[in-house]
Design a protein around this motif. Structure first.
Motif, short mmCIF file in Angstrom:
data_model
loop_
_atom_site.label_atom_id
_atom_site.label_comp_id
_atom_site.label_asym_id
_atom_site.label_seq_id
_atom_site.Cartn_x
_atom_site.Cartn_y
_atom_site.Cartn_z
N PRO A 1 0.83 -1.22 0.00
CA PRO A 1 0.00 0.00 0.00
C PRO A 1 0.86 1.26 0.00
O PRO A 1 1.79 1.39 0.79
CB PRO A 1 -0.80 -0.12 1.31
N GLY A 2 0.58 2.15 -0.92
CA GLY A 2 1.33 3.39 -1.03
C GLY A 2 0.50 4.46 -1.69
O GLY A 2 -0.68 4.26 -2.00
N PRO A 3 1.11 5.61 -1.96
CA PRO A 3 0.38 6.74 -2.56
C PRO A 3 -0.30 6.40 -3.88
O PRO A 3 -1.44 6.80 -4.12
CB PRO A 3 1.47 7.80 -2.76
N ASP A 4 0.39 5.65 -4.75
CA ASP A 4 -0.17 5.37 -6.07
C ASP A 4 -1.41 4.48 -5.98
O ASP A 4 -2.41 4.71 -6.67
CB ASP A 4 0.88 4.70 -6.96
N ILE A 5 -1.36 3.46 -5.12
CA ILE A 5 -2.52 2.59 -4.96
C ILE A 5 -3.71 3.37 -4.39
O ILE A 5 -4.85 3.20 -4.83
CB ILE A 5 -2.18 1.39 -4.05
N PHE B 1 -5.92 13.06 -0.74
CA PHE B 1 -5.01 13.90 -1.50
C PHE B 1 -4.20 14.83 -0.59
O PHE B 1 -3.01 15.04 -0.81
CB PHE B 1 -5.77 14.73 -2.53
N VAL B 2 -4.85 15.38 0.43
CA VAL B 2 -4.13 16.24 1.38
C VAL B 2 -3.06 15.42 2.11
O VAL B 2 -1.92 15.88 2.26
CB VAL B 2 -5.11 16.87 2.41
N GLY B 3 -3.43 14.21 2.54
CA GLY B 3 -2.47 13.35 3.22
C GLY B 3 -1.29 13.00 2.33
O GLY B 3 -0.13 13.05 2.78
N LEU B 4 -1.55 12.67 1.07
CA LEU B 4 -0.47 12.35 0.14
C LEU B 4 0.43 13.56 -0.11
O LEU B 4 1.65 13.42 -0.23
CB LEU B 4 -1.05 11.85 -1.19
N ALA B 5 -0.19 14.74 -0.20
CA ALA B 5 0.59 15.97 -0.40
C ALA B 5 1.54 16.21 0.77
O ALA B 5 2.71 16.56 0.58
CB ALA B 5 -0.35 17.16 -0.59
#
Length: 208
Positions: free
Chosen positions: A21-25, A196-200
């Motif tokens: 599990p990562g940003p892309d998934i 999206f905020v978390g990934l940013a």
């Protein structure tokens, strides 16, 4: 040429890495949950296309710039974080439109494909990962290292397409169930915004 046993070992490792599990998934899952499985597959194709840039960067030696230059690394990850925050704003705005009994228009598959490319290309950590990972399976005795990197990059893209497309199908099942309810759609858009905020933030505060 890369021997078959090396190619198979690399492909197996790539599949395992893609499953983590990562940003892309999370990105694929959020888009397919909002717009359906085909949207997730289009996003996946964009992400895989972005890997062409990272593979080329490693093959051409450009990746070393991001490894040695803090300024270049910071500029690219800041651009990526800004784009993710923009996507978060779009998601929150879509939720607000739905809450006002409006209807959110589908972005189109082309837009989702471009999102995938930008999301992937503006993450310098992918380039650094490729720089550290791909050369381990290369051997100058087998010929051009750049060509070997290109072949390994193609195998990694294939592994990504297989794994992420499966995730897109799973996300599409969520979309088919929740998109029947306007309240559920609002929730999904807001959840996507939070993701999206978390990934940013993860990208913005990441280190080389």
């Amino acid at each position: 040429m890369i021997p078959l046993d090396v190619a198979l070992a690399f492909f197996g490792a790539a599949v395992v890495l893609a499953l983590i599990p990562g940003p892309d998934i999370l990105f694929v899952l959020s888009q397919s949950a909002l717009y359906g499985a085909r949207a997730g597959v289009c996003t996946t194709l964009g992400l895989a296309s972005g890997l062409v840039v990272h593979t080329s960067a490693v093959a051409l030696g450009v990746a070393v710039i991001f490894q040695t230059s803090a300024v270049a690394f910071t500029l690219l990850k800041t651009a990526g974080a800004a784009y993710l925050l923009y996507l978060a704003w779009l998601s929150f705005r879509a939720g607000a439109v739905l809450a006002g009994t409006g209807k959110v228009d589908f972005l189109g598959f082309g837009a989702l494909y471009r999102r995938g490319i930008i999301m992937n290309v503006t993450n310098p950590k992918v380039t650094l990962f490729f720089l550290a990972f791909l050369p381990q399976f290369c051997d100058p005795a087998r010929g051009s290292v750049a060509a070997q990197v290109g072949m390994l990059g193609a195998l990694f893209m294939l592994a990504t397409l297989i794994v992420f497309s499966s995730v897109a199908v799973a996300g599409g099942a969520v979309a088919a169930r929740f998109n029947r309810s306007q309240k559920a759609q609002i929730l999904l858009h807001r959840c996507a915004g939070v993701i999206f905020v978390g990934l940013a933030l993860l990208l913005l505060f990441s280190h080389r």
